[in-house]
Design a protein around this motif. Sequence first.
Motif, PDB file in Angstrom:
ATOM      1  N   ARG A  96      -9.819  -8.882  39.376  1.00  0.00           N
ATOM      2  CA  ARG A  96      -9.602 -10.200  39.988  1.00  0.00           C
ATOM      3  C   ARG A  96     -10.797 -11.100  39.683  1.00  0.00           C
ATOM      4  O   ARG A  96     -11.959 -10.732  39.920  1.00  0.00           O
ATOM      5  N   ILE A  97     -10.506 -12.300  39.172  1.00  0.00           N
ATOM      6  CA  ILE A  97     -11.553 -13.230  38.760  1.00  0.00           C
ATOM      7  C   ILE A  97     -11.301 -14.593  39.396  1.00  0.00           C
ATOM      8  O   ILE A  97     -10.178 -15.102  39.373  1.00  0.00           O
ATOM      9  N   SER A  98     -12.351 -15.185  39.940  1.00  0.00           N
ATOM     10  CA  SER A  98     -12.294 -16.550  40.465  1.00  0.00           C
ATOM     11  C   SER A  98     -12.927 -17.490  39.445  1.00  0.00           C
ATOM     12  O   SER A  98     -14.030 -17.226  38.948  1.00  0.00           O
ATOM     13  N   ALA A  99     -12.239 -18.582  39.133  1.00  0.00           N
ATOM     14  CA  ALA A  99     -12.750 -19.501  38.117  1.00  0.00           C
ATOM     15  C   ALA A  99     -12.160 -20.887  38.313  1.00  0.00           C
ATOM     16  O   ALA A  99     -11.122 -21.049  38.958  1.00  0.00           O
ATOM     17  N   GLY A 100     -12.822 -21.883  37.749  1.00  0.00           N
ATOM     18  CA  GLY A 100     -12.284 -23.233  37.734  1.00  0.00           C
ATOM     19  C   GLY A 100     -11.217 -23.379  36.657  1.00  0.00           C
ATOM     20  O   GLY A 100     -11.058 -22.510  35.783  1.00  0.00           O
ATOM     21  N   GLU A 101     -10.498 -24.478  36.712  1.00  0.00           N
ATOM     22  CA  GLU A 101      -9.388 -24.683  35.775  1.00  0.00           C
ATOM     23  C   GLU A 101      -9.856 -24.765  34.327  1.00  0.00           C
ATOM     24  O   GLU A 101      -9.230 -24.197  33.423  1.00  0.00           O
ATOM     25  N   HIS A 102     -10.962 -25.471  34.086  1.00  0.00           N
ATOM     26  CA  HIS A 102     -11.427 -25.646  32.716  1.00  0.00           C
ATOM     27  C   HIS A 102     -11.839 -24.333  32.059  1.00  0.00           C
ATOM     28  O   HIS A 102     -11.398 -24.039  30.937  1.00  0.00           O
ATOM     29  N   PRO A 103     -12.672 -23.483  32.693  1.00  0.00           N
ATOM     30  CA  PRO A 103     -12.999 -22.213  32.044  1.00  0.00           C
ATOM     31  C   PRO A 103     -11.799 -21.290  31.865  1.00  0.00           C
ATOM     32  O   PRO A 103     -11.769 -20.476  30.947  1.00  0.00           O
ATOM     33  N   VAL A 104     -10.809 -21.414  32.742  1.00  0.00           N
ATOM     34  CA  VAL A 104      -9.601 -20.613  32.552  1.00  0.00           C
ATOM     35  C   VAL A 104      -8.949 -20.979  31.225  1.00  0.00           C
ATOM     36  O   VAL A 104      -8.567 -20.105  30.431  1.00  0.00           O
ATOM     37  N   ARG A 105      -8.836 -22.270  30.958  1.00  0.00           N
ATOM     38  CA  ARG A 105      -8.180 -22.730  29.733  1.00  0.00           C
ATOM     39  C   ARG A 105      -9.044 -22.517  28.497  1.00  0.00           C
ATOM     40  O   ARG A 105      -8.545 -22.103  27.446  1.00  0.00           O
ATOM     41  N   SER A 106     -10.343 -22.794  28.614  1.00  0.00           N
ATOM     42  CA  SER A 106     -11.198 -22.806  27.431  1.00  0.00           C
ATOM     43  C   SER A 106     -11.816 -21.457  27.092  1.00  0.00           C
ATOM     44  O   SER A 106     -12.155 -21.208  25.934  1.00  0.00           O
ATOM     45  N   PRO A 110      -8.317 -17.527  26.037  1.00  0.00           N
ATOM     46  CA  PRO A 110      -8.528 -17.045  24.658  1.00  0.00           C
ATOM     47  C   PRO A 110      -9.091 -15.628  24.608  1.00  0.00           C
ATOM     48  O   PRO A 110      -8.643 -14.811  23.802  1.00  0.00           O
ATOM     49  N   GLY A 111     -10.069 -15.330  25.472  1.00  0.00           N
ATOM     50  CA  GLY A 111     -10.667 -14.001  25.448  1.00  0.00           C
ATOM     51  C   GLY A 111      -9.701 -12.913  25.871  1.00  0.00           C
ATOM     52  O   GLY A 111      -9.612 -11.856  25.236  1.00  0.00           O
ATOM     53  N   LEU A 112      -8.960 -13.165  26.940  1.00  0.00           N
ATOM     54  CA  LEU A 112      -8.023 -12.158  27.438  1.00  0.00           C
ATOM     55  C   LEU A 112      -6.841 -11.960  26.488  1.00  0.00           C
ATOM     56  O   LEU A 112      -6.277 -10.867  26.411  1.00  0.00           O
ATOM     57  N   SER A 113      -6.463 -13.004  25.771  1.00  0.00           N
ATOM     58  CA  SER A 113      -5.345 -12.868  24.830  1.00  0.00           C
ATOM     59  C   SER A 113      -5.693 -11.931  23.685  1.00  0.00           C
ATOM     60  O   SER A 113      -4.803 -11.329  23.068  1.00  0.00           O
ATOM     61  N   ARG A 114      -6.985 -11.787  23.400  1.00  0.00           N
ATOM     62  CA  ARG A 114      -7.405 -10.843  22.361  1.00  0.00           C
ATOM     63  C   ARG A 114      -7.469  -9.412  22.887  1.00  0.00           C
ATOM     64  O   ARG A 114      -7.326  -8.455  22.129  1.00  0.00           O
ATOM     65  N   LEU A 115      -7.696  -9.255  24.182  1.00  0.00           N
ATOM     66  CA  LEU A 115      -7.882  -7.926  24.771  1.00  0.00           C
ATOM     67  C   LEU A 115      -6.588  -7.275  25.257  1.00  0.00           C
ATOM     68  O   LEU A 115      -6.301  -6.117  24.933  1.00  0.00           O
ATOM     69  N   LEU A 116      -5.838  -7.996  26.070  1.00  0.00           N
ATOM     70  CA  LEU A 116      -4.757  -7.390  26.841  1.00  0.00           C
ATOM     71  C   LEU A 116      -3.638  -6.750  26.013  1.00  0.00           C
ATOM     72  O   LEU A 116      -3.092  -5.722  26.434  1.00  0.00           O
ATOM     73  N   PRO A 117      -3.255  -7.295  24.864  1.00  0.00           N
ATOM     74  CA  PRO A 117      -2.183  -6.626  24.106  1.00  0.00           C
ATOM     75  C   PRO A 117      -2.513  -5.179  23.730  1.00  0.00           C
ATOM     76  O   PRO A 117      -1.606  -4.359  23.583  1.00  0.00           O
ATOM     77  N   ASP A 118      -3.795  -4.860  23.588  1.00  0.00           N
ATOM     78  CA  ASP A 118      -4.194  -3.503  23.213  1.00  0.00           C
ATOM     79  C   ASP A 118      -4.374  -2.580  24.415  1.00  0.00           C
ATOM     80  O   ASP A 118      -4.546  -1.364  24.240  1.00  0.00           O
ATOM     81  N   TYR A 119      -4.357  -3.138  25.630  1.00  0.00           N
ATOM     82  CA  TYR A 119      -4.571  -2.341  26.839  1.00  0.00           C
ATOM     83  C   TYR A 119      -3.522  -2.725  27.888  1.00  0.00           C
ATOM     84  O   TYR A 119      -3.805  -3.454  28.835  1.00  0.00           O
ATOM     85  N   PRO A 120      -2.317  -2.223  27.736  1.00  0.00           N
ATOM     86  CA  PRO A 120      -1.214  -2.628  28.626  1.00  0.00           C
ATOM     87  C   PRO A 120      -1.401  -2.214  30.083  1.00  0.00           C
ATOM     88  O   PRO A 120      -0.703  -2.735  30.957  1.00  0.00           O
ATOM     89  N   ASP A 121      -2.320  -1.271  30.371  1.00  0.00           N
ATOM     90  CA  ASP A 121      -2.514  -0.830  31.755  1.00  0.00           C
ATOM     91  C   ASP A 121      -3.573  -1.645  32.489  1.00  0.00           C
ATOM     92  O   ASP A 121      -3.843  -1.392  33.660  1.00  0.00           O
ATOM     93  N   LEU A 287     -14.381  -3.432  29.690  1.00  0.00           N
ATOM     94  CA  LEU A 287     -13.664  -3.987  28.541  1.00  0.00           C
ATOM     95  C   LEU A 287     -13.446  -5.486  28.687  1.00  0.00           C
ATOM     96  O   LEU A 287     -13.574  -6.243  27.718  1.00  0.00           O
ATOM     97  N   VAL A 288     -13.110  -5.931  29.905  1.00  0.00           N
ATOM     98  CA  VAL A 288     -12.922  -7.360  30.146  1.00  0.00           C
ATOM     99  C   VAL A 288     -14.229  -8.106  29.909  1.00  0.00           C
ATOM    100  O   VAL A 288     -14.252  -9.168  29.266  1.00  0.00           O
TER     101      VAL A 288
END
Length: 298
Positions: A96-106, A110-121, A287-288
Amino acid sequence: MAQRFDDLAAFTVVAQERSFTRAGAKLGVSASALSQTVKALESRLGIRLLDRTTRSVSPTEAGERLLKTVAPRFADIEQELAALGDMRERPSGTIRISAGEHPVRSVLQPGLSRLLPDYPDIRVEVIVDYGLIDIVADGFDAGVRLGEQVAKDMIALRIGPDVRMAVVASPAYFERHAAPTTPQDLTEHNCINMRLPTHGSLFPWEFEKDGRELRVRVEGQLTFNTIRPRLESACRGLGLAYMPEDIVASQIASGELVRALEDWCPPFPGYHLYYPSRRHPSPAFALVVEALRYRDGG
């Protein structure tokens, strides 16, 4: 207690194998040592567990009862330990991560889209919050804030480049109003405000030039609490907006928006992921963190 578990485990293998020799080979100890271990267990319990002959070993009635009781439990323990090993090899869990709208988008997306497909759990829950909350008290694993806002007792990891703001408006707006040349000129303009959801206050526009810092509280007809409506309103010619530079870069490049006060908007420290220094990171969390780590140039 640990010795009792060891003795019970030894008895279980001997009873299942019906042989001290085969059990010893399986456990990596001598047959004579196993025999002494089982004798010690029988002595403590005050009952014989194994019938021994020169050719065979078999459980007594009491031994058979004990075997049926403890063997499944040892099997369950082994399965659970194996499952823990799988977790190490296949990281899982919810972060669980707390963040503002801008860092979520920027940064985060992008970072999580590179990680999560390889770690479905691995699951990541991101809560957009503009307040400087207590991530520990509110049950978050980590938070994302600008570097200068991170508490000193936290581990902080840079996850994004320097950030720069931009004052923008549409060409149509500037046809009706002269572009501001100093931050003080903004008081004469129709500015699109942002209200911080957590604090309830209007976000001041911050500027700096030649060591001089200014915070201007602007006024205008429109106020929003998210990024997208401010961007769209600026593009529609409804006023000046104060936006992260990367959000409006394409509109500036295409001419849809025009920039003002660029010399008053220097870059400042970018976003950092922060989490408690006493935290022992899980494999999934590690990993995150690594996926979000900022590397100069990308």
